[in-house]
Motif scaffolding. Structure first.
Motif, PDB file in Angstrom:
ATOM      1  N   GLU A 184     -30.292  20.411 -31.197  1.00  0.00           N
ATOM      2  CA  GLU A 184     -31.512  20.655 -31.958  1.00  0.00           C
ATOM      3  C   GLU A 184     -31.176  21.246 -33.324  1.00  0.00           C
ATOM      4  O   GLU A 184     -31.756  20.856 -34.340  1.00  0.00           O
ATOM      5  CB  GLU A 184     -32.440  21.603 -31.184  1.00  0.00           C
ATOM      6  CG  GLU A 184     -33.713  21.962 -31.900  1.00  0.00           C
ATOM      7  CD  GLU A 184     -34.713  20.824 -32.017  1.00  0.00           C
ATOM      8  OE1 GLU A 184     -35.741  21.020 -32.680  1.00  0.00           O
ATOM      9  OE2 GLU A 184     -34.474  19.735 -31.466  1.00  0.00           O
ATOM     10  N   ARG A 212     -29.862  18.466 -35.536  1.00  0.00           N
ATOM     11  CA  ARG A 212     -30.951  17.572 -35.924  1.00  0.00           C
ATOM     12  C   ARG A 212     -31.771  18.190 -37.053  1.00  0.00           C
ATOM     13  O   ARG A 212     -32.088  17.527 -38.048  1.00  0.00           O
ATOM     14  CB  ARG A 212     -31.841  17.273 -34.722  1.00  0.00           C
ATOM     15  CG  ARG A 212     -32.932  16.231 -34.996  1.00  0.00           C
ATOM     16  CD  ARG A 212     -33.830  16.012 -33.799  1.00  0.00           C
ATOM     17  NE  ARG A 212     -34.621  17.194 -33.472  1.00  0.00           N
ATOM     18  CZ  ARG A 212     -35.681  17.609 -34.181  1.00  0.00           C
ATOM     19  NH1 ARG A 212     -36.055  16.959 -35.253  1.00  0.00           N
ATOM     20  NH2 ARG A 212     -36.350  18.670 -33.821  1.00  0.00           N
ATOM     21  N   LEU A 213     -32.078  19.471 -36.946  1.00  0.00           N
ATOM     22  CA  LEU A 213     -32.852  20.149 -37.980  1.00  0.00           C
ATOM     23  C   LEU A 213     -32.058  20.255 -39.284  1.00  0.00           C
ATOM     24  O   LEU A 213     -32.620  20.090 -40.369  1.00  0.00           O
ATOM     25  CB  LEU A 213     -33.276  21.538 -37.503  1.00  0.00           C
ATOM     26  CG  LEU A 213     -34.304  21.538 -36.376  1.00  0.00           C
ATOM     27  CD1 LEU A 213     -34.520  22.945 -35.853  1.00  0.00           C
ATOM     28  CD2 LEU A 213     -35.611  20.925 -36.827  1.00  0.00           C
ATOM     29  N   ASP A 249     -44.676  22.255 -39.971  1.00  0.00           N
ATOM     30  CA  ASP A 249     -45.200  21.291 -39.013  1.00  0.00           C
ATOM     31  C   ASP A 249     -45.167  21.880 -37.613  1.00  0.00           C
ATOM     32  O   ASP A 249     -44.512  22.877 -37.357  1.00  0.00           O
ATOM     33  CB  ASP A 249     -44.470  19.953 -39.072  1.00  0.00           C
ATOM     34  CG  ASP A 249     -43.001  20.029 -38.701  1.00  0.00           C
ATOM     35  OD1 ASP A 249     -42.513  21.106 -38.319  1.00  0.00           O
ATOM     36  OD2 ASP A 249     -42.330  19.011 -38.787  1.00  0.00           O
ATOM     37  N   LEU A 250     -45.929  21.265 -36.749  1.00  0.00           N
ATOM     38  CA  LEU A 250     -46.008  21.658 -35.353  1.00  0.00           C
ATOM     39  C   LEU A 250     -45.403  20.520 -34.559  1.00  0.00           C
ATOM     40  O   LEU A 250     -45.814  19.374 -34.701  1.00  0.00           O
ATOM     41  CB  LEU A 250     -47.483  21.865 -34.954  1.00  0.00           C
ATOM     42  CG  LEU A 250     -47.759  22.332 -33.541  1.00  0.00           C
ATOM     43  CD1 LEU A 250     -47.156  23.710 -33.302  1.00  0.00           C
ATOM     44  CD2 LEU A 250     -49.254  22.378 -33.300  1.00  0.00           C
ATOM     45  N   ARG A 251     -44.417  20.829 -33.781  1.00  0.00           N
ATOM     46  CA  ARG A 251     -43.719  19.787 -33.026  1.00  0.00           C
ATOM     47  C   ARG A 251     -44.054  19.868 -31.545  1.00  0.00           C
ATOM     48  O   ARG A 251     -44.162  20.942 -30.985  1.00  0.00           O
ATOM     49  CB  ARG A 251     -42.217  19.933 -33.200  1.00  0.00           C
ATOM     50  CG  ARG A 251     -41.792  19.697 -34.605  1.00  0.00           C
ATOM     51  CD  ARG A 251     -40.355  20.087 -34.796  1.00  0.00           C
ATOM     52  NE  ARG A 251     -40.081  20.061 -36.208  1.00  0.00           N
ATOM     53  CZ  ARG A 251     -39.353  19.138 -36.794  1.00  0.00           C
ATOM     54  NH1 ARG A 251     -38.795  18.193 -36.081  1.00  0.00           N
ATOM     55  NH2 ARG A 251     -39.154  19.177 -38.088  1.00  0.00           N
ATOM     56  N   VAL A 252     -44.180  18.711 -30.958  1.00  0.00           N
ATOM     57  CA  VAL A 252     -44.390  18.601 -29.526  1.00  0.00           C
ATOM     58  C   VAL A 252     -43.200  17.840 -28.978  1.00  0.00           C
ATOM     59  O   VAL A 252     -42.824  16.796 -29.502  1.00  0.00           O
ATOM     60  CB  VAL A 252     -45.705  17.847 -29.208  1.00  0.00           C
ATOM     61  CG1 VAL A 252     -45.862  17.661 -27.709  1.00  0.00           C
ATOM     62  CG2 VAL A 252     -46.884  18.569 -29.813  1.00  0.00           C
ATOM     63  N   ARG A 253     -42.583  18.381 -27.954  1.00  0.00           N
ATOM     64  CA  ARG A 253     -41.452  17.689 -27.362  1.00  0.00           C
ATOM     65  C   ARG A 253     -41.465  17.909 -25.860  1.00  0.00           C
ATOM     66  O   ARG A 253     -42.088  18.841 -25.367  1.00  0.00           O
ATOM     67  CB  ARG A 253     -40.137  18.153 -27.981  1.00  0.00           C
ATOM     68  CG  ARG A 253     -39.835  19.596 -27.784  1.00  0.00           C
ATOM     69  CD  ARG A 253     -38.568  19.967 -28.529  1.00  0.00           C
ATOM     70  NE  ARG A 253     -38.350  21.383 -28.425  1.00  0.00           N
ATOM     71  CZ  ARG A 253     -37.300  21.926 -27.858  1.00  0.00           C
ATOM     72  NH1 ARG A 253     -36.340  21.173 -27.372  1.00  0.00           N
ATOM     73  NH2 ARG A 253     -37.177  23.222 -27.792  1.00  0.00           N
ATOM     74  N   ASN A 261     -49.945  22.613 -42.446  1.00  0.00           N
ATOM     75  CA  ASN A 261     -49.772  21.628 -43.509  1.00  0.00           C
ATOM     76  C   ASN A 261     -49.873  22.296 -44.886  1.00  0.00           C
ATOM     77  O   ASN A 261     -49.099  21.981 -45.794  1.00  0.00           O
ATOM     78  CB  ASN A 261     -50.811  20.521 -43.369  1.00  0.00           C
ATOM     79  CG  ASN A 261     -50.520  19.344 -44.262  1.00  0.00           C
ATOM     80  OD1 ASN A 261     -49.378  19.062 -44.596  1.00  0.00           O
ATOM     81  ND2 ASN A 261     -51.560  18.639 -44.654  1.00  0.00           N
ATOM     82  N   ARG A 311     -42.703  13.926 -43.797  1.00  0.00           N
ATOM     83  CA  ARG A 311     -43.300  14.737 -42.740  1.00  0.00           C
ATOM     84  C   ARG A 311     -44.810  14.680 -42.737  1.00  0.00           C
ATOM     85  O   ARG A 311     -45.445  14.684 -41.694  1.00  0.00           O
ATOM     86  CB  ARG A 311     -42.886  16.195 -42.875  1.00  0.00           C
ATOM     87  CG  ARG A 311     -41.608  16.519 -42.274  1.00  0.00           C
ATOM     88  CD  ARG A 311     -41.392  17.995 -42.159  1.00  0.00           C
ATOM     89  NE  ARG A 311     -42.119  18.780 -43.113  1.00  0.00           N
ATOM     90  CZ  ARG A 311     -41.757  19.993 -43.472  1.00  0.00           C
ATOM     91  NH1 ARG A 311     -40.682  20.541 -42.980  1.00  0.00           N
ATOM     92  NH2 ARG A 311     -42.482  20.685 -44.329  1.00  0.00           N
ATOM     93  N   GLN A 343     -32.279  16.976 -41.076  1.00  0.00           N
ATOM     94  CA  GLN A 343     -33.593  16.808 -41.702  1.00  0.00           C
ATOM     95  C   GLN A 343     -33.670  17.586 -43.010  1.00  0.00           C
ATOM     96  O   GLN A 343     -34.239  17.110 -43.985  1.00  0.00           O
ATOM     97  CB  GLN A 343     -34.701  17.276 -40.774  1.00  0.00           C
ATOM     98  CG  GLN A 343     -35.026  16.299 -39.685  1.00  0.00           C
ATOM     99  CD  GLN A 343     -36.183  16.781 -38.844  1.00  0.00           C
ATOM    100  OE1 GLN A 343     -36.505  17.958 -38.837  1.00  0.00           O
ATOM    101  NE2 GLN A 343     -36.803  15.862 -38.129  1.00  0.00           N
ATOM    102  N   ARG A 388     -37.902  14.945 -45.389  1.00  0.00           N
ATOM    103  CA  ARG A 388     -38.800  16.070 -45.690  1.00  0.00           C
ATOM    104  C   ARG A 388     -40.090  15.562 -46.304  1.00  0.00           C
ATOM    105  O   ARG A 388     -41.174  16.038 -45.958  1.00  0.00           O
ATOM    106  CB  ARG A 388     -38.107  17.046 -46.637  1.00  0.00           C
ATOM    107  CG  ARG A 388     -37.045  17.873 -45.973  1.00  0.00           C
ATOM    108  CD  ARG A 388     -36.648  19.055 -46.828  1.00  0.00           C
ATOM    109  NE  ARG A 388     -36.400  18.700 -48.215  1.00  0.00           N
ATOM    110  CZ  ARG A 388     -35.199  18.581 -48.772  1.00  0.00           C
ATOM    111  NH1 ARG A 388     -34.129  18.767 -48.051  1.00  0.00           N
ATOM    112  NH2 ARG A 388     -35.077  18.292 -50.054  1.00  0.00           N
TER     113      ARG A 388
END
Length: 100
Positions: A81, A84-85, A62-66, A57, A98, A88, A95
């Motif tokens: 992917e 998608r990025l 950020d840390l993404r979980v998928r 932060n 987030r 964003q 942004r």
């Protein structure tokens, strides 16, 4: 998938982190400088997710979980992917949201 052991290297080589002394980044993130330095060197086998999240932060990361279905992603999954990025990055509201 990004390996946990590579996380420290990603943090250490981040452009914002490179401009900020370890002590300053540690203070902003609320972790000890020794812990942060050890994380950057890959010496922490099982880092606290809360501490990692605070460091990320502080770096505007950020840390993404998928969901992971195992195996290596195919070209279509990587392309989706990537798109998608890109979307964003183009969307200032996304942004800004987030870290709310």
């Amino acid at each position: 998938m990004q390996e946990l052991r590579d996380l420290g290297e990603q943090i250490a080589t981040n452009p914002k982190a490179r401009r900020m002394p370890v002590r300053r980044l540690a203070m902003v993130a609320g972790v000890s400088p020794a812990w942060l330095a050890a994380l950057e060197r890959g010496e922490i086998a099982d880092p606290s997710i809360a501490k990692v999240a605070r460091v990320l932060n502080a770096l505007d990361l950020d840390l993404r979980v998928r969901e992971w279905h195992g195996g290596v992603p195919d070209l279509d999954e990587l392309s989706e992917e990537n798109e998608r990025l890109r979307q964003q990055l183009r969307d200032p509201a996304a942004r800004a949201a987030r870290f709310r």
